[in-house]
Design a protein around this motif. Structure first.
Motif, PDB file in Angstrom:
ATOM      1  N   GLY A  99       0.815  -1.205   0.000  1.00  0.00           N
ATOM      2  CA  GLY A  99       0.000   0.000   0.000  1.00  0.00           C
ATOM      3  C   GLY A  99       0.851   1.258   0.000  1.00  0.00           C
ATOM      4  O   GLY A  99       2.077   1.214  -0.025  1.00  0.00           O
ATOM      5  N   ARG A 100       0.198   2.389   0.053  1.00  0.00           N
ATOM      6  CA  ARG A 100       0.891   3.673   0.011  1.00  0.00           C
ATOM      7  C   ARG A 100       1.466   3.986   1.395  1.00  0.00           C
ATOM      8  O   ARG A 100       0.801   3.812   2.412  1.00  0.00           O
ATOM      9  N   MET A 101       2.723   4.425   1.416  1.00  0.00           N
ATOM     10  CA  MET A 101       3.391   4.779   2.664  1.00  0.00           C
ATOM     11  C   MET A 101       4.547   5.709   2.350  1.00  0.00           C
ATOM     12  O   MET A 101       4.867   5.940   1.187  1.00  0.00           O
ATOM     13  N   THR A 102       5.179   6.225   3.393  1.00  0.00           N
ATOM     14  CA  THR A 102       6.345   7.076   3.169  1.00  0.00           C
ATOM     15  C   THR A 102       7.543   6.208   2.777  1.00  0.00           C
ATOM     16  O   THR A 102       7.582   5.019   3.069  1.00  0.00           O
ATOM     17  N   VAL A 103       8.506   6.838   2.140  1.00  0.00           N
ATOM     18  CA  VAL A 103       9.726   6.128   1.754  1.00  0.00           C
ATOM     19  C   VAL A 103      10.416   5.561   2.994  1.00  0.00           C
ATOM     20  O   VAL A 103      10.867   4.418   2.993  1.00  0.00           O
ATOM     21  N   GLU A 104      10.478   6.350   4.070  1.00  0.00           N
ATOM     22  CA  GLU A 104      11.149   5.843   5.269  1.00  0.00           C
ATOM     23  C   GLU A 104      10.390   4.666   5.875  1.00  0.00           C
ATOM     24  O   GLU A 104      11.009   3.737   6.386  1.00  0.00           O
ATOM     25  N   ALA A 105       9.073   4.668   5.799  1.00  0.00           N
ATOM     26  CA  ALA A 105       8.300   3.528   6.315  1.00  0.00           C
ATOM     27  C   ALA A 105       8.576   2.281   5.482  1.00  0.00           C
ATOM     28  O   ALA A 105       8.717   1.175   6.019  1.00  0.00           O
ATOM     29  N   GLN A 106       8.689   2.456   4.155  1.00  0.00           N
ATOM     30  CA  GLN A 106       9.001   1.309   3.307  1.00  0.00           C
ATOM     31  C   GLN A 106      10.406   0.780   3.613  1.00  0.00           C
ATOM     32  O   GLN A 106      10.616  -0.431   3.714  1.00  0.00           O
ATOM     33  N   ILE A 107      11.360   1.669   3.799  1.00  0.00           N
ATOM     34  CA  ILE A 107      12.711   1.244   4.178  1.00  0.00           C
ATOM     35  C   ILE A 107      12.653   0.447   5.475  1.00  0.00           C
ATOM     36  O   ILE A 107      13.273  -0.610   5.602  1.00  0.00           O
ATOM     37  N   ASP A 108      11.885   0.934   6.436  1.00  0.00           N
ATOM     38  CA  ASP A 108      11.774   0.273   7.740  1.00  0.00           C
ATOM     39  C   ASP A 108      11.156  -1.112   7.614  1.00  0.00           C
ATOM     40  O   ASP A 108      11.635  -2.073   8.196  1.00  0.00           O
ATOM     41  N   GLN A 109      10.081  -1.220   6.833  1.00  0.00           N
ATOM     42  CA  GLN A 109       9.343  -2.475   6.743  1.00  0.00           C
ATOM     43  C   GLN A 109       9.962  -3.485   5.794  1.00  0.00           C
ATOM     44  O   GLN A 109       9.668  -4.677   5.885  1.00  0.00           O
ATOM     45  N   VAL A 110      10.810  -3.021   4.887  1.00  0.00           N
ATOM     46  CA  VAL A 110      11.372  -3.943   3.902  1.00  0.00           C
ATOM     47  C   VAL A 110      12.856  -4.178   4.162  1.00  0.00           C
ATOM     48  O   VAL A 110      13.247  -5.196   4.710  1.00  0.00           O
TER      49      VAL A 110
END
Length: 192
Positions: A99-110
């Motif tokens: 889903g849509r999220m901030t770049v930093e959230a994607q870095i954190d989760q992936v």
């Protein structure tokens, strides 16, 4: 420094130490990921760092993992840290498979989570200490076991996200009273 950046740096430090400790004759060792050697684990981590840069139109510096695994990881790490240190880039929204999220959230989760899990793979492949940070284990257990069953089925299906992409393997049964790290590893398809 924000919580996500701090967590990423701590995990990157641990992964980098594992990469630095791999002996020259261990890069071809089989990892717990069926199709990957120790070098392939690092190659995957570096490639995932590159994917995290795409939403902000940045690219990795070309340091081939085949020639210099440690240098390639350090370059990838520096590129992601530069994004996390840039509030405009870090807070930019992007579309992801989750889903849509901030770049930093994607870095954190992936990629940040990958550093922990694939750090274990690299340690297992090369005879290093396999102990994960207990706080990371708890955090990953909570987030991973909260994934809805239908989504987890997709994550466990080879090629569901593209050719050659496997997120998690089939669950490996681990005793309920086993340490949480072992239960986490079994849940994502590793044999602890």
């Amino acid at each position: 420094m924000g919580e996500i950046a701090e967590r990423y740096r701590r995990r990157a430090d641990a992964f980098e130490a594992k990469v630095a400790a791999v002996k020259a004759d261990q890069w071809g060792n089989q990892s717990p990921c069926e199709k990957w050697s120790a070098r392939d684990v690092v190659d995957h981590i570096v490639a995932m760092h590159g994917y995290m840069l795409m939403p902000v139109n940045r690219r990795l510096t070309a340091v081939p993992v085949a020639e210099d695994p440690l240098g390639a990881f350090r370059a990838a790490r520096a590129a992601v840290e530069a994004v996390l240190d840039d509030p405009e880039a870090a807070e930019q929204d992007c579309d992801t498979p989750a889903g849509r999220m901030t770049v930093e959230a994607q870095i954190d989760q992936v990629v940040s989570d990958d550093l922990v899990l694939h750090g274990w793979d690299l340690a297992r492949a090369t005879g290093q200490n396999e102990t994960m940070d207990p706080a990371d284990v708890e955090r990953l257990w909570t987030s991973t076991t909260a994934i809805p069953a239908d989504v987890m089925t997709k994550y466990r299906t080879p090629d569901a996200f593209g050719p050659g992409i496997e997120v998690y393997g089939a669950e490996v049964e681990v005793p309920e009273d086993a340490p949480l790290q072992d239960r986490l590893l079994g849940f994502i398809g590793r044999n602890p």
